[in-house]
Design a protein around this motif. Structure first.
Motif, PDB file in Angstrom:
ATOM      1  N   LEU A 149       9.823  15.988  -2.141  1.00 25.61           N
ATOM      2  CA  LEU A 149       9.303  14.891  -2.966  1.00 25.61           C
ATOM      3  C   LEU A 149       8.921  13.701  -2.107  1.00 25.61           C
ATOM      4  CD1 LEU A 149      11.748  14.799  -6.019  1.00 25.61           C
ATOM      5  CD2 LEU A 149       9.460  15.760  -5.919  1.00 25.61           C
ATOM      6  N   ASP A 150       7.870  13.001  -2.520  1.00 25.32           N
ATOM      7  CA  ASP A 150       7.559  11.730  -1.869  1.00 25.32           C
ATOM      8  C   ASP A 150       8.404  10.645  -2.535  1.00 25.32           C
ATOM      9  OD1 ASP A 150       6.297  11.341  -4.285  1.00 25.32           O
ATOM     10  OD2 ASP A 150       4.285  11.603  -3.504  1.00 25.32           O
ATOM     11  N   ALA A 151       8.240   9.397  -2.076  1.00 22.63           N
ATOM     12  CA  ALA A 151       9.103   8.323  -2.582  1.00 22.63           C
ATOM     13  C   ALA A 151       8.915   8.112  -4.081  1.00 22.63           C
ATOM     14  CB  ALA A 151       8.789   7.032  -1.831  1.00 22.63           C
ATOM     15  N   HIS A 152       7.674   8.279  -4.539  1.00 23.84           N
ATOM     16  CA  HIS A 152       7.381   8.127  -5.956  1.00 23.84           C
ATOM     17  C   HIS A 152       8.147   9.177  -6.780  1.00 23.84           C
ATOM     18  CE1 HIS A 152       5.057   7.438  -9.554  1.00 23.84           C
ATOM     19  NE2 HIS A 152       4.602   8.671  -9.546  1.00 23.84           N
ATOM     20  N   GLY A 153       8.098  10.433  -6.305  1.00 19.04           N
ATOM     21  CA  GLY A 153       8.807  11.513  -6.990  1.00 19.04           C
ATOM     22  C   GLY A 153      10.316  11.301  -6.954  1.00 19.04           C
ATOM     23  N   ALA A 154      10.818  10.830  -5.802  1.00 21.08           N
ATOM     24  CA  ALA A 154      12.263  10.608  -5.673  1.00 21.08           C
ATOM     25  C   ALA A 154      12.732   9.510  -6.623  1.00 21.08           C
ATOM     26  CB  ALA A 154      12.598  10.232  -4.234  1.00 21.08           C
ATOM     27  N   ALA A 155      11.923   8.453  -6.745  1.00 23.04           N
ATOM     28  CA  ALA A 155      12.287   7.360  -7.661  1.00 23.04           C
ATOM     29  C   ALA A 155      12.303   7.876  -9.101  1.00 23.04           C
ATOM     30  CB  ALA A 155      11.298   6.215  -7.517  1.00 23.04           C
ATOM     31  N   LEU A 205       0.847  -1.201   0.000  1.00 23.72           N
ATOM     32  CA  LEU A 205       0.000   0.000   0.000  1.00 23.72           C
ATOM     33  C   LEU A 205       0.887   1.258   0.000  1.00 23.72           C
ATOM     34  CD1 LEU A 205      -2.811   1.408   0.425  1.00 23.72           C
ATOM     35  CD2 LEU A 205      -2.299   1.315   2.866  1.00 23.72           C
ATOM     36  N   LEU A 206       1.903   1.262   0.864  1.00 21.97           N
ATOM     37  CA  LEU A 206       2.796   2.425   0.936  1.00 21.97           C
ATOM     38  C   LEU A 206       3.505   2.650  -0.399  1.00 21.97           C
ATOM     39  CD1 LEU A 206       4.387   1.939   4.490  1.00 21.97           C
ATOM     40  CD2 LEU A 206       2.444   3.335   3.861  1.00 21.97           C
ATOM     41  N   ASP A 207       3.944   1.559  -1.023  1.00 23.06           N
ATOM     42  CA  ASP A 207       4.625   1.697  -2.321  1.00 23.06           C
ATOM     43  C   ASP A 207       3.667   2.231  -3.384  1.00 23.06           C
ATOM     44  OD1 ASP A 207       6.958   0.876  -1.237  1.00 23.06           O
ATOM     45  OD2 ASP A 207       6.889  -1.176  -2.004  1.00 23.06           O
ATOM     46  N   ARG A 208       2.425   1.719  -3.347  1.00 20.42           N
ATOM     47  CA  ARG A 208       1.439   2.191  -4.334  1.00 20.42           C
ATOM     48  C   ARG A 208       1.191   3.689  -4.181  1.00 20.42           C
ATOM     49  NH1 ARG A 208      -1.606  -2.238  -3.347  1.00 20.42           N
ATOM     50  NH2 ARG A 208      -3.108  -1.118  -2.062  1.00 20.42           N
ATOM     51  N   LEU A 209       1.187   4.136  -2.920  1.00 19.69           N
ATOM     52  CA  LEU A 209       0.914   5.555  -2.673  1.00 19.69           C
ATOM     53  C   LEU A 209       2.154   6.425  -2.867  1.00 19.69           C
ATOM     54  CD1 LEU A 209      -1.321   5.263   0.517  1.00 19.69           C
ATOM     55  CD2 LEU A 209      -2.049   5.998  -1.749  1.00 19.69           C
ATOM     56  N   GLY A 210       3.304   5.790  -3.030  1.00 19.39           N
ATOM     57  CA  GLY A 210       4.544   6.562  -3.207  1.00 19.39           C
ATOM     58  C   GLY A 210       5.033   7.160  -1.905  1.00 19.39           C
ATOM     59  N   ILE A 211       4.850   6.445  -0.814  1.00 20.16           N
ATOM     60  CA  ILE A 211       5.245   6.954   0.506  1.00 20.16           C
ATOM     61  C   ILE A 211       6.601   6.355   0.882  1.00 20.16           C
ATOM     62  CG2 ILE A 211       4.642   6.856   2.971  1.00 20.16           C
ATOM     63  CD1 ILE A 211       1.707   6.961   2.079  1.00 20.16           C
ATOM     64  N   TRP A 212       7.420   7.164   1.496  1.00 27.01           N
ATOM     65  CA  TRP A 212       8.755   6.716   1.897  1.00 27.01           C
ATOM     66  C   TRP A 212       8.646   5.567   2.897  1.00 27.01           C
ATOM     67  CZ3 TRP A 212      13.143   8.438  -0.310  1.00 27.01           C
ATOM     68  CH2 TRP A 212      13.108   9.660  -0.975  1.00 27.01           C
ATOM     69  N   ARG A 213       9.560   4.637   2.793  1.00 22.29           N
ATOM     70  CA  ARG A 213       9.683   3.577   3.805  1.00 22.29           C
ATOM     71  C   ARG A 213      11.111   3.608   4.323  1.00 22.29           C
ATOM     72  NH1 ARG A 213       9.282  -1.888   2.071  1.00 22.29           N
ATOM     73  NH2 ARG A 213       9.093  -1.512  -0.166  1.00 22.29           N
ATOM     74  N   PRO A 214      11.335   3.223   5.598  1.00 22.75           N
ATOM     75  CA  PRO A 214      12.726   3.157   6.063  1.00 22.75           C
ATOM     76  C   PRO A 214      13.441   2.020   5.351  1.00 22.75           C
ATOM     77  CG  PRO A 214      11.218   2.330   7.744  1.00 22.75           C
ATOM     78  CD  PRO A 214      10.368   2.855   6.636  1.00 22.75           C
TER      79      PRO A 214
END
Lengths: 560, 245
Positions: A474-480, A248-257
Motif C-alpha cells: 500500500l502507498d501512504a494513501h492506502g495505509a491511511a 505534493l507527496l501527500d496529495r499523491l499518497g506517497i510515504w514520507r519519513p
C-alpha cells in the motif's frame, strides 16, 4: 571564434530518455514519458503512488520489457552509455544486479551456496573465485555457515530475502537495482539490508524503490518522484523534497519519513532546523541545550507530532467482553509442526491487538489460531470464529468482478436494491468504485489489498478480524485508509488483531501487543511500553519505532 | 555411504538394473533385485526397514493389478487348466502374474534406492557438468522441484481462505470437489511462478549459448568405480544364476 571544447559528459550508469511503456490492451502508458538518470556512485530513491509504474520502469532497464514481458516501448534506455536493447537482458547481469520484492522471483530452489553462485557461474568465472565470492557474500549478509547446504525452500520468507540479497551482492555489479526489498522483512533484518545496500564506501550506484523510508533515507543522495500519470513530478535531494514538496507527496499518497512530519510541526512554530532533517534525531538535534523559551515553544509541536503518530485514544476497551481466548495452546501451521507452545491470550471487543515478531516467529500462525482457523495441537480455544485478511490477498478472491466479491461477502439477505447500494457504499469507502467491473486479479497489489480488506469487513459476520500485514503493497494513501477503517471497526465493537512488521503502525493503532519469539509469546503489554525496551526488541529481532526519539525527548525534557 | 556416491554412477547402475528387470522375465531375478536393493538401503544407507516396506506398498498395489489381470483374464489358459486339472496357483498364468507383480516392486525399489540416496541438485549439476545437459533445462528442473512445495503451500493457503469463509477449519485431506476447485487457481499460480522464475534466471545472466562454470559438480572417485564394478558383477551373477537354474 572557436568555441571551447565541452567536457565530455560522464557515462551514466542508467539513463532513461523520454521513455514511455504501454502494455498490450492498455489504454494509456503504464509509465512515461520519463527522463531520469543515475549518476556514477549515486544512490537514488524512486517514489510514487501505487500503480505509477515504478516496477515497470525498473524492468525496462535491462530490456526485460519488451524482451521478456511484451509491451510497446518508446524512447530509449542507456546503461553505461550503451543502449539497453543492444544486448540481451541476460548479458547485462555483469553490469546490473536486480533485487526483487519477492525472493521467490530471485531464487531458483537450489541450496543457499548454489543460489549465491548462480550469477557468477553464468559469467564462467573460475570455480575457486566463485567459492571465495560466495563465502564473502555470506559473511557480509550475515548468513550462518550452517545454511550453506540448506535448500532455500526450507527457509522462511525473510531468510530467503537475505539469501537473495547475498546472491545479488555477490554479482558485484556497478549498478544495483532493488524493488521494495524490505517489504516482508522484520525491522532488524530490514535495517541490516538497508545498511548493506546503501554502503557508500563501495562506489556502487543504487536505484531503489521502497516504502520503508525511515532508516533508509539518510543514505539516499537523490529522490525522484513519479506521479499518478507515470511522469517524474519532482526530483532532488531527499531533505529538500520532503520539506518543499510535502504537499505534493501527500496529495499523491506517497510515504514520507516521520522526520518530515516533525519538521512540519516545528516549522509551524518557527523552530525547524536549518537543514531539512532526515531522521527524528536530526529534527531534534538543534534543540539540545536550547534556552527554556525555545523548549517551551517546541514542546507543543513535538507533542502534537507524537500524538498524531503514537497510539491514539480508542476509549477504554479493557472492559469489553472477551471475543476469543486461547488457553495453554500449542499452535501449528496447517499440516505443520508446532511452532508456538503454551500460548494464553485473549482479545476483547473493540480492542486492537498488535502481533509483532521476527520473520518466521509464528505471528501468522498465532493469528490464524486465534481466529479458530487452525486446529490446536494442545490446549483450547473459546469464542466466535474470526475472519482473516491473508498476506496474499488473492487467496481470498472467489468472484469474477470486484463488486461481486463484495456482494458475496455481504451474503444473500436483504433486497437486491439495498444490497447494490451497500456494495456501492463499500466500494466508495475503499476507493474502489472505478474498478467495480474489473476481475480482482487484474488490480494492482495495493488495490487487491484494499479489496480483500473491504470484502472481509463488509457485513457483520466476523466479530474478530485478523489483519496479516495489512500495509504490504500500500502507498501512504492506502495505509491511511486502512488505519481509518480499523479505528472505525474498533469503535463499532469488533476485536482486531494486526500482524505487522511496521513498529510505527503498531504504535499508532494497537493499544496492546504481544511479541512472538523463541517458540512462544515472550512479552505482552501496552504497545508503547513494549517498544521502549531495547533488550526485548533486540531479543525479538525488532527495532524501536522511528518516533521513539521524539517520545524520549518529551519524557526527558521537563515541561516548563 | 550410498548418498556420497556420484549420482551419474548410481543412475547408470540403476538404469541397467531396471532394464535387466524388464528383460529377464523370472521371478527369482526380480526377488533377488528386491532383496539386493533393500539390503543396500538398510546396510549401506541405514534406511529404516519400515520405510522400505512402506515404499513397497504403492508398487505392490500396482503389481497386484498385473497379477489379477494375468490370472483372471487369461481366457485361453482357462480351458487348458481345467483339462489338465491344475490349480490356479500352479498355472503358467499365475507364475507370469507373480513375475509381473515382483517386477513392479523390483523396479520400484531400484528407483527408491536412487531417489532416497541422491540429492536432486547434485544430480542436475552432474548432468550439466558431465553429460552436457543444457543449463536452461537443468535450471528448469530446479524450478520445477521448487514448484512442488510451493504449489502445496499455495493450495494450503487457498484452502485456509475458503475454510474461513465456510466458518470451520479445513479438513486434513481435501475431498474430490475441493480438489477439482483447486485446479484452476493452482494452474494460474504455476504459470505465474514459472514466468517469474524465467525472468529471474535471465536477470542473473543465464543464457542458452554462453559458456558457464558449474560449481560443486560431483566428481568421480575410486569408490564410485568400485560401486559400479560391484553392482555390475552382482547383476551378471544374478542373470547367470537365473539362466543356469
Amino acid at each position: 571564434m572557436p568555441s571551447e571544447p565541452r567536457a565530455p559528459e560522464p557515462i551514466r550508469p542508467a539513463h532513461w530518455q523520454q521513455l514511455s511503456i504501454r502494455y498490450p490492451f492498455a489504454d494509456r502508458p503504464a509509465v512515461g514519458p520519463v527522463d531520469l538518470s543515475v549518476e556514477p556512485g549515486e544512490r537514488v530513491l524512486l517514489l510514487g503512488p501505487s500503480g505509477s509504474g515504478k516496477s515497470t520502469l525498473l524492468l525496462s532497464l535491462t530490456g526485460l520489457i519488451p524482451h521478456s514481458i511484451p509491451a510497446v516501448v518508446e524512447g530509449s534506455v542507456r546503461l553505461f552509455g550503451v543502449p539497453a536493447d543492444a544486448r540481451k537482458p541476460s548479458a547485462w547481469a555483469t553490469t546490473v544486479a536486480q533485487f526483487f520484492q519477492d525472493a521467490d522471483q530471485t531464487l531458483c530452489g537450489m541450496r543457499v551456496e548454489d543460489e549465491i553462485a548462480f550469477a557468477l557461474e553464468n559469467r564462467a568465472l573460475p570455480e575457486d573465485v566463485i567459492l571465495r565470492k560466495v563465502a564473502e557474500a555470506m559473511r557480509r549478509v550475515g548468513l550462518p555457515e550452517a545454511w550453506r547446504r540448506r535448500r532455500t525452500t526450507t527457509l522462511s520468507g525473510g531468510e530467503k530475502q537475505l539469501v537473495a540479497l547475498a546472491a545479488a551482492l555477490a554479482q558485484e555489479a556497478p549498478l544495483f537495482v532493488a524493488d521494495e526489498p524490505t517489504a516482508h522483512l522484520a525491522p532488524e533484518a530490514a535495517g541490516r539490508l538497508h545498511r548493506l545496500l546503501m554502503n557508500a564506501g563501495e562506489g556502487r550506484s543504487v536505484l531503489i524503490v521502497d516504502h520503508r523510508l525511515d532508516g533508509l533515507i539518510a543514505a539516499v543522495d537523490r529522490v525522484a518522484v513519479l506521479g499518478r500519470d507515470g511522469t517524474i513530478v519532482a526530483a532532488g535531494p531527499p531533505g529538500a523534497i520532503f520539506r518543499k514538496k510535502r504537499d505534493l507527496l501527500d496529495r499523491l499518497g506517497i510515504w514520507r519519513p516521520l522526520a518530515s512530519f516533525l519538521d512540519a510541526e516545528l516549522e509551524k512554530v518557527g523552530l525547524a532546523p536549518a537543514d531539512p532533517p532526515l531522521s527524528v534525531d536530526d529534527a531534534l538535534r538543534h534543540l539540545a541545550g536550547a534556552p527554556p523559551e525555545v523548549v517551551r515553544k517546541a514542546r507543543p509541536a513535538i507533542a502534537a507530532f507524537v500524538a498524531a503518530h503514537a497510539a491514539r485514544p480508542h476509549g477504554d476497551r479493557a472492559g469489553g467482553a472477551t471475543v476469543a481466548r486461547l488457553e495453554a495452546a500449542d499452535c501449528a501451521p496447517f499440516l505443520g509442526p508446532t511452532v508456538l507452545h503454551d500460548v494464553t491470550l485473549d482479545i476483547r471487543a473493540g480492542e486492537i491487538l498488535g502481533i509483532l515478531g521476527a520473520n518466521g516467529a509464528g505471528k501468522s500462525t498465532l493469528g490464524a489460531s486465534l481466529a479458530g482457523l487452525l486446529k490446536l495441537k494442545r490446549g483450547r480455544r473459546e469464542g466466535a470464529p474470526g475472519g482473516i485478511a491473508f498476506q496474499k490477498p488473492e487467496h481470498q478472491f472467489v468472484a469474477g468482478t470486484v463488486q461481486e466479491e463484495i456482494a458475496t461477502s455481504l451474503g444473500g439477505s436483504g433486497a437486491r436494491a439495498d444490497q447494490a447500494r451497500q456494495v456501492e457504499g463499500i466500494l466508495a469507502a475503499w476507493d474502489l468504485a472505478g474498478f467495480r467491473d474489473r476481475h480482482p486479479f487484474e488490480l494492482s497489489q495495493g488495490q487487491k489489498r484494499r479489496l480483500a480488506l473491504a470484502a472481509l469487513t463488509a457485513g457483520d459476520r466476523w466479530p474478530l478480524l485478523i489483519l496479516d500485514e495489512p500495509l504490504a503493497g500500500l502507498d501512504a494513501h492506502g495505509a491511511a485508509m486502512v488505519a481509518q477503517h480499523v479505528e472505525a471497526l474498533s469503535r463499532s465493537g469488533r476485536a482486531i488483531a494486526i500482524v505487522t512488521h511496521d513498529m510505527d503502525f503498531a504504535l499508532s493503532l494497537c493499544t496492546r501487543s504481544v511479541i512472538v519469539g523463541d517458540g512462544g509469546i515472550i512479552a505482552e503489554g501496552p504497545t508503547a511500553q513494549l517498544l521502549s525496551q531495547p533488550s526485548l526488541l533486540k531479543r525479538a529481532g525488532l527495532a524501536e519505532p522511528a518516533i521513539a526519539p521524539a517520545m524520549c525527548w518529551l519524557d526527558r525534557v521537563p515541561a516548563c | 555411504m550410498l548418498t556420497a556416491l556420484h549420482p551419474l554412477g548410481k543412475l547408470v547402475v540403476c538404469m541397467a538394473w531396471i532394464a535387466a528387470a524388464i528383460l529377464v522375465f523370472d521371478a527369482r531375478f526380480q526377488l533377488a533385485t528386491i532383496v539386493i536393493a533393500s539390503l543396500a538401503l538398510v546396510v549401506l544407507d541405514r534406511t529404516s526397514p519400515i520405510l522400505i516396506l512402506a515404499l513397497m506398498v504403492p508398487f505392490a498395489l500396482f503389481g497386484f493389478g498385473f497379477l489379477t489381470t494375468s490370472v483372471l483374464f487369461r481366457q485361453d489358459s482357462d480351458f487348458a487348466l481345467r483339462i489338465a486339472g491344475e490349480s490356479v496357483l500352479n498355472s503358467p498364468a499365475f507364475s507370469a502374474g507373480v513375475t509381473l507383480f515382483l517386477r513392479a516392486i523390483a523396479c520400484g525399489m531400484v528407483s527408491a534406492l536412487f531417489a532416497l540416496t541422491t540429492d536432486p541438485g547434485a544430480l542436475i549439476r552432474a548432468l550439466m557438468a558431465q553429460w552436457r545437459l543444457p543449463p536452461r533445462i537443468g535450471y528448469s528442473l530446479f524450478s520445477a522441484m521448487q514448484l512442488v512445495p510451493d504449489l502445496a503451500a499455495e493450495a494450503q493457503q487457498i484452502r485456509l481462505a475458503r475454510a474461513m469463509k465456510r466458518g470451520r477449519p479445513p479438513r486434513r485431506f481435501p475431498g474430490p470437489v475441493e480438489l477439482v476447485s483447486l485446479v484452476i487457481p493452482l494452474l494460474a499460480f504455476a504459470i505465474r511462478r514459472a514466468g517469474r522464475a524465467a525472468i529471474a534466471m535471465e536477470t542473473r545472466g543465464l543464457a542458452p549459448d554462453a559458456p558457464r562454470t558449474v560449481v560443486s559438480a560431483p566428481r568421480l572417485h575410486g569408490r564410485d568405480l568400485a560401486f559400479i564394478a560391484i553392482a555390475f558383477a552382482a547383476l551378471a551373477l544374478c542373470i547367470s544364476w537365473v539362466r543356469m537354474g
